[in-house]
Structure formats: C-alpha cells, structure tokens
Motif scaffolding. Structure first.
Motif, PDB file in Angstrom:
ATOM      1  N   ALA A   1     -94.655-120.254 -27.073  1.00 42.76           N
ATOM      2  CA  ALA A   1     -94.256-120.166 -25.666  1.00 42.76           C
ATOM      3  C   ALA A   1     -92.734-120.223 -25.530  1.00 42.76           C
ATOM      4  O   ALA A   1     -92.149-119.476 -24.730  1.00 42.76           O
ATOM      5  N   ALA A   2     -92.091-121.102 -26.292  1.00 41.63           N
ATOM      6  CA  ALA A   2     -90.628-121.201 -26.234  1.00 41.63           C
ATOM      7  C   ALA A   2     -89.982-119.889 -26.669  1.00 41.63           C
ATOM      8  O   ALA A   2     -89.048-119.400 -26.026  1.00 41.63           O
ATOM      9  N   ALA A   3     -90.479-119.293 -27.738  1.00 39.27           N
ATOM     10  CA  ALA A   3     -89.918-118.034 -28.232  1.00 39.27           C
ATOM     11  C   ALA A   3     -90.054-116.928 -27.198  1.00 39.27           C
ATOM     12  O   ALA A   3     -89.160-116.082 -27.059  1.00 39.27           O
ATOM     13  N   LEU A   4     -91.143-116.934 -26.462  1.00 41.15           N
ATOM     14  CA  LEU A   4     -91.357-115.894 -25.446  1.00 41.15           C
ATOM     15  C   LEU A   4     -90.431-116.043 -24.250  1.00 41.15           C
ATOM     16  O   LEU A   4     -90.233-115.085 -23.503  1.00 41.15           O
ATOM     17  N   GLU A   5     -89.837-117.219 -24.064  1.00 44.12           N
ATOM     18  CA  GLU A   5     -88.889-117.437 -22.970  1.00 44.12           C
ATOM     19  C   GLU A   5     -87.492-116.898 -23.288  1.00 44.12           C
ATOM     20  O   GLU A   5     -86.654-116.793 -22.398  1.00 44.12           O
ATOM     21  N   LEU A   6     -87.233-116.585 -24.543  1.00 49.89           N
ATOM     22  CA  LEU A   6     -85.884-116.204 -24.967  1.00 49.89           C
ATOM     23  C   LEU A   6     -85.537-114.785 -24.540  1.00 49.89           C
ATOM     24  O   LEU A   6     -86.424-113.949 -24.334  1.00 49.89           O
ATOM     25  N   PRO A   7     -84.229-114.501 -24.447  1.00 54.02           N
ATOM     26  CA  PRO A   7     -83.804-113.140 -24.078  1.00 54.02           C
ATOM     27  C   PRO A   7     -84.097-112.153 -25.213  1.00 54.02           C
ATOM     28  O   PRO A   7     -84.459-112.562 -26.319  1.00 54.02           O
ATOM     29  N   PRO A   8     -83.932-110.864 -24.955  1.00 57.76           N
ATOM     30  CA  PRO A   8     -84.141-109.869 -26.013  1.00 57.76           C
ATOM     31  C   PRO A   8     -83.243-110.136 -27.229  1.00 57.76           C
ATOM     32  O   PRO A   8     -82.129-110.630 -27.098  1.00 57.76           O
TER      33      PRO A   8
ATOM     34  N   THR B   1     -91.803-118.601 -39.555  1.00 54.50           N
ATOM     35  CA  THR B   1     -92.865-117.597 -39.510  1.00 54.50           C
ATOM     36  C   THR B   1     -93.411-117.462 -38.088  1.00 54.50           C
ATOM     37  O   THR B   1     -93.620-116.348 -37.590  1.00 54.50           O
ATOM     38  N   ILE B   2     -93.620-118.591 -37.432  1.00 56.55           N
ATOM     39  CA  ILE B   2     -94.124-118.562 -36.056  1.00 56.55           C
ATOM     40  C   ILE B   2     -93.138-117.821 -35.153  1.00 56.55           C
ATOM     41  O   ILE B   2     -93.534-116.948 -34.365  1.00 56.55           O
ATOM     42  N   PHE B   3     -91.864-118.141 -35.266  1.00 60.76           N
ATOM     43  CA  PHE B   3     -90.861-117.504 -34.404  1.00 60.76           C
ATOM     44  C   PHE B   3     -90.807-115.985 -34.619  1.00 60.76           C
ATOM     45  O   PHE B   3     -90.804-115.226 -33.654  1.00 60.76           O
ATOM     46  N   VAL B   4     -90.753-115.530 -35.858  1.00 57.75           N
ATOM     47  CA  VAL B   4     -90.609-114.090 -36.092  1.00 57.75           C
ATOM     48  C   VAL B   4     -91.908-113.325 -35.847  1.00 57.75           C
ATOM     49  O   VAL B   4     -91.865-112.128 -35.555  1.00 57.75           O
ATOM     50  N   ARG B   5     -93.042-113.990 -35.965  1.00 55.69           N
ATOM     51  CA  ARG B   5     -94.314-113.337 -35.617  1.00 55.69           C
ATOM     52  C   ARG B   5     -94.440-113.197 -34.099  1.00 55.69           C
ATOM     53  O   ARG B   5     -94.970-112.209 -33.608  1.00 55.69           O
ATOM     54  N   THR B   6     -93.959-114.193 -33.370  1.00 58.42           N
ATOM     55  CA  THR B   6     -94.049-114.166 -31.908  1.00 58.42           C
ATOM     56  C   THR B   6     -93.040-113.197 -31.327  1.00 58.42           C
ATOM     57  O   THR B   6     -93.335-112.493 -30.359  1.00 58.42           O
ATOM     58  N   ARG B   7     -91.847-113.165 -31.920  1.00 58.16           N
ATOM     59  CA  ARG B   7     -90.766-112.311 -31.418  1.00 58.16           C
ATOM     60  C   ARG B   7     -90.305-111.374 -32.530  1.00 58.16           C
ATOM     61  O   ARG B   7     -89.508-111.752 -33.382  1.00 58.16           O
ATOM     62  N   GLU B   8     -90.799-110.171 -32.513  1.00 60.52           N
ATOM     63  CA  GLU B   8     -90.442-109.201 -33.553  1.00 60.52           C
ATOM     64  C   GLU B   8     -88.991-108.778 -33.494  1.00 60.52           C
ATOM     65  O   GLU B   8     -88.484-108.172 -34.430  1.00 60.52           O
ATOM     66  N   ASP B   9     -88.302-109.114 -32.401  1.00 60.57           N
ATOM     67  CA  ASP B   9     -86.888-108.794 -32.271  1.00 60.57           C
ATOM     68  C   ASP B   9     -85.982-109.976 -32.620  1.00 60.57           C
ATOM     69  O   ASP B   9     -84.766-109.891 -32.509  1.00 60.57           O
ATOM     70  N   ALA B  10     -86.564-111.087 -33.069  1.00 59.88           N
ATOM     71  CA  ALA B  10     -85.792-112.305 -33.352  1.00 59.88           C
ATOM     72  C   ALA B  10     -85.260-112.332 -34.781  1.00 59.88           C
ATOM     73  O   ALA B  10     -85.856-111.753 -35.691  1.00 59.88           O
ATOM     74  N   THR B  11     -84.145-113.041 -34.937  1.00 61.55           N
ATOM     75  CA  THR B  11     -83.622-113.391 -36.257  1.00 61.55           C
ATOM     76  C   THR B  11     -83.552-114.907 -36.301  1.00 61.55           C
ATOM     77  O   THR B  11     -83.027-115.539 -35.386  1.00 61.55           O
ATOM     78  N   VAL B  12     -84.118-115.482 -37.359  1.00 63.84           N
ATOM     79  CA  VAL B  12     -84.135-116.935 -37.512  1.00 63.84           C
ATOM     80  C   VAL B  12     -83.232-117.315 -38.679  1.00 63.84           C
ATOM     81  O   VAL B  12     -83.388-116.818 -39.787  1.00 63.84           O
ATOM     82  N   HIS B  13     -82.280-118.188 -38.388  1.00 68.04           N
ATOM     83  CA  HIS B  13     -81.349-118.706 -39.389  1.00 68.04           C
ATOM     84  C   HIS B  13     -81.859-120.087 -39.791  1.00 68.04           C
ATOM     85  O   HIS B  13     -81.865-121.010 -38.979  1.00 68.04           O
ATOM     86  N   CYS B  14     -82.325-120.200 -41.023  1.00 68.43           N
ATOM     87  CA  CYS B  14     -82.996-121.403 -41.517  1.00 68.43           C
ATOM     88  C   CYS B  14     -82.071-122.220 -42.397  1.00 68.43           C
ATOM     89  O   CYS B  14     -81.556-121.713 -43.402  1.00 68.43           O
ATOM     90  N   VAL B  15     -81.904-123.486 -42.030  1.00 66.13           N
ATOM     91  CA  VAL B  15     -81.010-124.389 -42.754  1.00 66.13           C
ATOM     92  C   VAL B  15     -81.832-125.507 -43.373  1.00 66.13           C
ATOM     93  O   VAL B  15     -82.583-126.196 -42.678  1.00 66.13           O
ATOM     94  N   ASP B  16     -81.678-125.669 -44.675  1.00 65.06           N
ATOM     95  CA  ASP B  16     -82.384-126.740 -45.381  1.00 65.06           C
ATOM     96  C   ASP B  16     -81.779-126.851 -46.771  1.00 65.06           C
ATOM     97  O   ASP B  16     -81.249-125.868 -47.300  1.00 65.06           O
ATOM     98  N   THR B  17     -81.872-128.030 -47.343  1.00 67.78           N
ATOM     99  CA  THR B  17     -81.488-128.183 -48.756  1.00 67.78           C
ATOM    100  C   THR B  17     -82.670-127.840 -49.645  1.00 67.78           C
ATOM    101  O   THR B  17     -82.498-127.592 -50.830  1.00 67.78           O
ATOM    102  N   TRP B  18     -83.856-127.853 -49.078  1.00 66.67           N
ATOM    103  CA  TRP B  18     -85.117-127.629 -49.776  1.00 66.67           C
ATOM    104  C   TRP B  18     -85.314-128.623 -50.919  1.00 66.67           C
ATOM    105  O   TRP B  18     -85.943-128.326 -51.910  1.00 66.67           O
TER     106      TRP B  18
END
Length: 181
Positions: A21-28, A44-61
């Motif tokens: 739902a949050a991803a769907l509220e975002l602008p194009p 995965t959830i963000f890019v599946r919900t918004r095919e126009d999104a880019t997700v920048h992932c930060v972690d040391t893993w």
C-alpha cells in the motif's frame, strides 16, 4: 518469518500488505532507500508492487545479534543477490554501514525511506537522522519493528522535529511505524 516468491524475511502478511500500500502511494518512478535489507524480501515487495521503482538497499549483510547461531542462513549477501537478481538494475546494493551509505548518497532524494536496520535506540536514531535529509519533500518514512529501543528512537526523532508518527500493530503489521512529517 514469511516467504514471498521464495524470498524469506522477518515480515508478517500484514507487513507485506502495508509495504504494498505504501509503494502504491508513491509518485511515478519512485526512488526507495532501504536501510537493512537482509535477504531482500522488502526490496522484492517494493519492486514487484511498483515496476517503475528503483530500490537502493543498504546492509553490511553480516547479520545482527538476533541472527547469532543461525548458521543455516549461509552467506546473506549471496542469498540477497540471488533473490533480487530477477529485478536487475532496479535493485541497487550498497554493502556498507548505513552511515557510509547515507554519506555516499548525500544529494540524492528518495520518495520512500524504509528503516529496518540496527534495532538499538542509538542505531535506529542514527539511521533516522542520517536518512531524513535524503527524503524528498512530502516523502514517506517507514520504520519496521517499532517496539522497545526502536520505538524510543522514533519518539526522540519525531519529537525533536515536531513530527508525529503512527504505529500499526499486529495483526495489521508487525509494529510498522510511519513518520508523519
């Protein structure tokens, strides 16, 4: 834990619905910054919900204290890369601390910041403070696991800025906070 398309993570079904739902509220063409990516479920959830999104992932893993004794997890970064590979350049990994990444990303703007990194009061507060200047005007900031020390950090952060926040508790979501700017 939950699995979406074979990607495992520390979310509950309500969290998935909340993030969708949050991803769907975002602008194009939204830019999303995620602090704490683990195996890539929320990305995965963000890019599946918004095919126009880019997700920048930060972690040391490297995992946190809560992952101690979970040797079956293997190499978290390799698992993350495998899980987000189908999304190509729409998921960008920064294998570093959040402080290093937010310094590197100064000047960038993100429509959504999702904080799910270190779960100490100091760590969460630092993430919130460091990410705040990277948020677009009117952008959205979400915080996962907003209980105990993380909730103290959210309270300190919002009070210092005159913001509010709301928390969605289970079963709706697993203590997901939305900063009200």
């Amino acid at each position: 834990m939950i699995s979406v398309d074979g990607v495992v993570g520390w979310l509950i079904p309500g969290d998935v619905d909340y993030l969708n739902a949050a991803a769907l509220e975002l602008p194009p063409n939204p830019a999303i910054l995620e602090i704490g990516s683990w195996m890539g479920l929320s990305a995965t959830i963000f890019v599946r919900t918004r095919e126009d999104a880019t997700v920048h992932c930060v972690d040391t893993w490297q995992g946190g204290p809560e992952h101690a004794g979970m040797a079956e997890l293997g190499d978290l970064y390799e698992t993350f890369k495998k899980n987000v590979a189908p999304f190509g350049e729409r998921v960008v990994a920064y294998r570093m601390t959040s402080l290093e990444a937010t310094s590197l990303l100064r000047g960038r703007q993100f429509d959504l910041v999702f904080v799910d990194g270190e779960h100490t009061e100091h760590g969460a507060l630092t993430d919130l403070e460091d990410c705040d200047p990277l948020l677009t005007p009117g952008g959205m900031m979400l915080v996962h696991d907003c209980v105990n020390e993380v909730r103290l950090a959210v309270r300190t952060f919002t009070r210092a800025r005159g913001f509010g926040y709301e928390v969605m508790a289970p079963p709706g979501a697993n203590w997901m906070a939305r900063i009200l700017r």
